[in-house]
Design an enzyme around this catalytic site. Structure first.
Site, PDB file in Angstrom:
ATOM      1  N   ASP A   1     -17.131   7.488  -1.689  1.00 52.58           N
ATOM      2  CA  ASP A   1     -15.873   7.368  -0.953  1.00 52.58           C
ATOM      3  C   ASP A   1     -15.575   8.737  -0.347  1.00 52.58           C
ATOM      4  O   ASP A   1     -16.208   9.737  -0.711  1.00 52.58           O
ATOM      5  CB  ASP A   1     -14.760   6.907  -1.918  1.00 52.58           C
ATOM      6  CG  ASP A   1     -13.434   6.606  -1.203  1.00 52.58           C
ATOM      7  OD1 ASP A   1     -13.448   6.398   0.031  1.00 52.58           O
ATOM      8  OD2 ASP A   1     -12.395   6.588  -1.887  1.00 52.58           O
TER       9      ASP A   1
ATOM     10  N   ARG B   1       0.874  -1.182   0.000  1.00 53.26           N
ATOM     11  CA  ARG B   1       0.000   0.000   0.000  1.00 53.26           C
ATOM     12  C   ARG B   1       0.902   1.220   0.000  1.00 53.26           C
ATOM     13  O   ARG B   1       1.706   1.410   0.904  1.00 53.26           O
ATOM     14  CB  ARG B   1      -0.903  -0.003   1.233  1.00 53.26           C
ATOM     15  CG  ARG B   1      -1.547   1.353   1.483  1.00 53.26           C
ATOM     16  CD  ARG B   1      -2.645   1.306   2.506  1.00 53.26           C
ATOM     17  NE  ARG B   1      -3.818   0.645   1.976  1.00 53.26           N
ATOM     18  CZ  ARG B   1      -5.042   0.725   2.509  1.00 53.26           C
ATOM     19  NH1 ARG B   1      -5.239   1.441   3.594  1.00 53.26           N
ATOM     20  NH2 ARG B   1      -6.065   0.095   1.972  1.00 53.26           N
TER      21      ARG B   1
ATOM     22  N   HIS C   1      -7.477   0.755  -6.364  1.00 46.45           N
ATOM     23  CA  HIS C   1      -7.673  -0.103  -5.188  1.00 46.45           C
ATOM     24  C   HIS C   1      -8.326  -1.412  -5.657  1.00 46.45           C
ATOM     25  O   HIS C   1      -9.486  -1.693  -5.342  1.00 46.45           O
ATOM     26  CB  HIS C   1      -8.553   0.630  -4.177  1.00 46.45           C
ATOM     27  CG  HIS C   1      -8.467   0.077  -2.784  1.00 46.45           C
ATOM     28  ND1 HIS C   1      -7.682  -1.015  -2.446  1.00 46.45           N
ATOM     29  CD2 HIS C   1      -9.074   0.476  -1.620  1.00 46.45           C
ATOM     30  CE1 HIS C   1      -7.820  -1.259  -1.153  1.00 46.45           C
ATOM     31  NE2 HIS C   1      -8.645  -0.379  -0.625  1.00 46.45           N
TER      32      HIS C   1
HETATM   33  N1  NVA Z   1      -9.915   6.875  -1.306  1.00 47.52           N
HETATM   34  C1  NVA Z   1      -9.556   6.398   0.000  1.00 47.52           C
HETATM   35  C2  NVA Z   1      -9.807   4.933   0.116  1.00 47.52           C
HETATM   36  C3  NVA Z   1      -9.484   4.353   1.459  1.00 47.52           C
HETATM   37  C4  NVA Z   1      -9.661   2.865   1.503  1.00 47.52           C
HETATM   38  C5  NVA Z   1      -8.100   6.728   0.271  1.00 47.52           C
HETATM   39  O1  NVA Z   1      -7.279   6.558  -0.639  1.00 47.52           O
HETATM   40  O2  NVA Z   1      -7.774   7.165   1.379  1.00 47.52           O
HETATM   41  N1   CP Z   2     -11.141   0.010   2.541  1.00 44.40           N
HETATM   42  C1   CP Z   2      -9.865  -0.093   2.966  1.00 44.40           C
HETATM   43  O1   CP Z   2      -8.928  -0.352   2.203  1.00 44.40           O
HETATM   44  O2   CP Z   2      -9.712   0.076   4.313  1.00 44.40           O
HETATM   45  P1   CP Z   2      -8.362   0.261   5.114  1.00 44.40           P
HETATM   46  O3   CP Z   2      -7.773   1.591   4.703  1.00 44.40           O
HETATM   47  O4   CP Z   2      -8.762   0.227   6.545  1.00 44.40           O
HETATM   48  O5   CP Z   2      -7.414  -0.855   4.767  1.00 44.40           O
END
Ligand code: NVA
Ligand code: CP
Length: 300
Positions: A219, A102, A129
């Site tokens: 989101d 990540r 994602h």
């Molecule tokens: N768009 C959000 C998704 C979190 C799972 C982010 O990148 O923070």
């Molecule tokens: N939806 C998601 O990826 O959640 P986290 O950021 O908690 O891993």
């Protein structure tokens, strides 16, 4: 399939194969049938951003498959002190059987896959994602039985979630409608792909996007790494909220999904969130099953 870097790389058949295996693994888990398909394998999990779901579901999933997960925070890895990703990839490939990462830049994930010699799984970048969207597709199919004739609308930021949802939903045959404010639309790479589909629509009007939608998704307005833009974004996204007015445009039995974490009264009201909590938390659970399927496909 050698890696999971982005939904654009997957064929429809590969997506359906993952979802079928995910359904099977979910069934086996619920019925106490062990499935040690990755016995003796190790997964490194590199996190350069926070996580609740991704970390816990990958870690638990790897354990349930008989393997061993290593949590690698970038604060502790030399990567956090500037060791190039090309070197990290070549070193970790000699210890591990797979890497989940990540991070911010998609390029970093692609580079890991180029320099390493083991499967790489994208656990979220600024661009996409894919793990989340595989779980979302699994949830939609589980709740609706099939993707036939369904329309998904996404309300809000043309970000990682919008990008992967657009590609994933179009690939499985759903209609897609995105409502994003000017200046916050998905990148050209996604719009060029989606533009080839007749059943894709991009609008600035949330109510237009929601019309007749079977699946409503949103989101956060400010993603991880955009904290300093939060105030500006609150203004830009005012009106891009999943609320009763918007749900009135959707199909009467529409489901609502959210990748979480959710900001109540920003992108979604408390009322809509709680009315659809069963769907949203099934979606969160399905991260576990979908990612186990991905790991088995890539690492078994
Ligand atoms: N768009 C959000 C998704 C979190 C799972 C982010 O990148 O923070
Ligand atoms: N939806 C998601 O990826 O959640 P986290 O950021 O908690 O891993």
């Amino acid at each position: 399939m050698k890696h999971l870097l982005k939904m654009l790389d997957l064929s429809t058949e590969e997506i359906i194969d993952i979802l079928n295996l995910a359904d099977q693994l979910k069934y086996e888990l619920k019925h106490g049938i062990p499935h040690p398909l990755l016995k003796g394998k190790t997964l490194g999990m590199i996190f350069q951003k926070a996580s609740t779901r991704t970390r816990v579901s990958f870690e638990t999933g790897m354990y349930q498959l008989g393997g061993y997960p290593l949590f690698l925070s970038s604060n502790d890895l030399q990567i956090g002190r500037g060791e190039p990703v090309q070197d990290t990839a070549r070193v970790l490939s000699r210890y591990l059987d797979g890497i989940m990462i990540r991070t911010f830049e998609q390029k970093e994930v692609e580079m890991l896959s180029e320099y390493g010699s083991i499967p790489i799984i994208n656990g979220l970048t600024d661009f996409c994602h894919p793990c989340q969207v595989l779980a979302d597709l699994m949830t939609i199919r589980e709740l609706r039985g099939s993707f036939d004739g369904l329309k998904m609308c996404f309300i809000g930021d043309g970000n990682n979630m919008a990008n992967s949802l657009t590609v994933g939903c179009l690939k499985v045959g759903m209609a897609v409608s995105l409502a994003c404010p000017e200046g916050y639309r998905p990148p050209d790479e996604i719009l060029d792909f989606a533009g080839k589909y007749d059943n894709f629509e991009l609008t600035a009007d949330p109510l237009t996007a929601a019309k007749g939608a079977d699946v409503v998704i949103t989101d956060v307005w400010a993603s991880m790494g955009q904290e300093s833009e939060a105030e500006m974004r609150r203004k830009a996204f005012a009106g891009y909220q999943v609320n009763d007015r918007l749900m009135a445009e959707a199909a009467p039995d529409a489901i609502v999904l959210h990748c979480l974490p959710a900001h109540r009264e920003e992108e979604i009201t408390e009322k809509v969130f709680e009315a659809h909590a069963n769907e949203i938390f099934e979606e969160a659970e399905n991260r576990l099953h979908a990612q186990k399927a991905v790991m088995v496909k890539l690492m078994a």
